[in-house]
Scaffold this active site. Structure first.
Site, mmCIF file in Angstrom:
data_model
loop_
_atom_site.group_PDB
_atom_site.id
_atom_site.type_symbol
_atom_site.label_atom_id
_atom_site.label_comp_id
_atom_site.label_asym_id
_atom_site.label_seq_id
_atom_site.Cartn_x
_atom_site.Cartn_y
_atom_site.Cartn_z
ATOM 1 N N THR A 128 0.837 -1.207 0.000
ATOM 2 C CA THR A 128 0.000 0.000 0.000
ATOM 3 C C THR A 128 0.866 1.250 0.000
ATOM 4 O O THR A 128 0.596 2.214 -0.710
ATOM 5 C CB THR A 128 -0.962 -0.009 1.198
ATOM 6 O OG1 THR A 128 -1.810 -1.153 1.096
ATOM 7 C CG2 THR A 128 -1.815 1.253 1.239
ATOM 8 N N HIS A 133 2.916 5.904 -2.744
ATOM 9 C CA HIS A 133 4.145 6.634 -3.082
ATOM 10 C C HIS A 133 4.239 6.869 -4.592
ATOM 11 O O HIS A 133 4.510 7.984 -5.038
ATOM 12 C CB HIS A 133 5.358 5.831 -2.582
ATOM 13 C CG HIS A 133 6.682 6.397 -2.984
ATOM 14 N ND1 HIS A 133 7.380 7.276 -2.191
ATOM 15 C CD2 HIS A 133 7.434 6.221 -4.100
ATOM 16 C CE1 HIS A 133 8.519 7.612 -2.792
ATOM 17 N NE2 HIS A 133 8.562 6.972 -3.958
ATOM 18 N N GLU A 134 4.016 5.821 -5.372
ATOM 19 C CA GLU A 134 4.118 5.947 -6.836
ATOM 20 C C GLU A 134 3.031 6.878 -7.382
ATOM 21 O O GLU A 134 3.278 7.646 -8.310
ATOM 22 C CB GLU A 134 4.051 4.578 -7.504
ATOM 23 C CG GLU A 134 5.176 3.629 -7.116
ATOM 24 C CD GLU A 134 6.579 4.197 -7.287
ATOM 25 O OE1 GLU A 134 6.822 4.958 -8.251
ATOM 26 O OE2 GLU A 134 7.449 3.874 -6.461
ATOM 27 N N HIS A 137 4.186 10.375 -7.139
ATOM 28 C CA HIS A 137 5.012 10.825 -8.268
ATOM 29 C C HIS A 137 4.125 11.335 -9.403
ATOM 30 O O HIS A 137 4.400 12.375 -10.004
ATOM 31 C CB HIS A 137 5.896 9.688 -8.784
ATOM 32 C CG HIS A 137 7.043 9.338 -7.897
ATOM 33 N ND1 HIS A 137 7.799 10.275 -7.226
ATOM 34 C CD2 HIS A 137 7.583 8.129 -7.581
ATOM 35 C CE1 HIS A 137 8.755 9.668 -6.534
ATOM 36 N NE2 HIS A 137 8.633 8.364 -6.723
ATOM 37 N N ASP A 143 11.034 12.184 -5.040
ATOM 38 C CA ASP A 143 11.471 11.470 -3.838
ATOM 39 C C ASP A 143 12.084 12.452 -2.844
ATOM 40 O O ASP A 143 12.653 13.478 -3.231
ATOM 41 C CB ASP A 143 12.521 10.416 -4.198
ATOM 42 C CG ASP A 143 11.920 9.235 -4.937
ATOM 43 O OD1 ASP A 143 10.897 8.710 -4.473
ATOM 44 O OD2 ASP A 143 12.476 8.840 -5.982
#
Length: 198
Positions: A128, A133-134, A137, A143
């Site tokens: 998850t 996180h992706e 982006h 990052d």
């Protein structure tokens, strides 16, 4: 209802409750007076981005929870699952490598790619957190490595014990800023691919 659909629906519900509770707790403050025009203009400029996870087998529940986290913590952009056969702004696929994504912020009609890599999962990272996180982006966040677990965009640098899938206040504000002018914003997709290997 299939077991997969039921699990995906249940996970979304739990993630929304948890993300909303966390956001409410984090945003709790003494009562302040806000300008009415600021509130109404923010709610009027919501950008809807569609995602397609039809090629992300095994990641559906993590994606649903990551989407729910973002939707509960930002106001002017919403992620929705694309209807079959429609073009999505965020294409999500499962791979055997490290997770990676195109750096946004993606706009309606444009397209970015998210690769959810099983190599990170095999090394103990939380699915998850990876998905959220992706997606971060795709929404324009780079990052922040190295960084603490409290920062969603610290990614793998927070270690395998970190399961936080909720963007912190600074990450939320940055996404809000990127979409502040709605779909007409002049900020364009960065286009770099960020690979989230340790």
């Amino acid at each position: 209802m299939s077991l997969s659909t039921w699990l995906k629906t249940a996970t979304v519900g739990v993630a929304v409750v948890l993300a909303t509770a966390s956001a409410t707790t984090a945003n709790a403050s003494p009562t302040t007076t806000e300008e009415p025009s600021a509130t109404s203009s923010a709610s009027a400029a919501v950008v809807t981005l569609r995602y397609d996870d039809s090629r992300a087998g095994g990641w559906e529940a993590a994606i649903a929870a990551g989407v729910a986290s973002w939707n509960a913590n930002v106001d002017n952009v919403k992620l929705v699952e694309a209807a079959p056969g429609t073009r999505a702004e965020i294409v999500i696929v499962a791979t055997t490598g490290w997770p990676q994504a195109t750096l946004g912020p993606v706009r309606p009609g444009r397209q970015v790619r998210v690769e959810l890599g099983s190599q990170a999962v095999s090394q103990g990272y939380d699915k998850t957190r990876i998905a959220a996180h992706e997606l971060g982006h795709s929404l324009g966040l780079p990052d922040t490595k190295p960084g603490p677990c409290s920062q969603l965009m610290s990614g793998s640098s927070a270690g395998t014990a970190c399961v936080n899938a909720i963007p912190d206040a600074a990450e939320q504000a940055r996404v809000e800023s990127a979409y502040a002018n709605g779909a007409a914003s002049r900020i364009v997709t960065d286009g770099r691919t960020l690979v989230d290997a340790p």
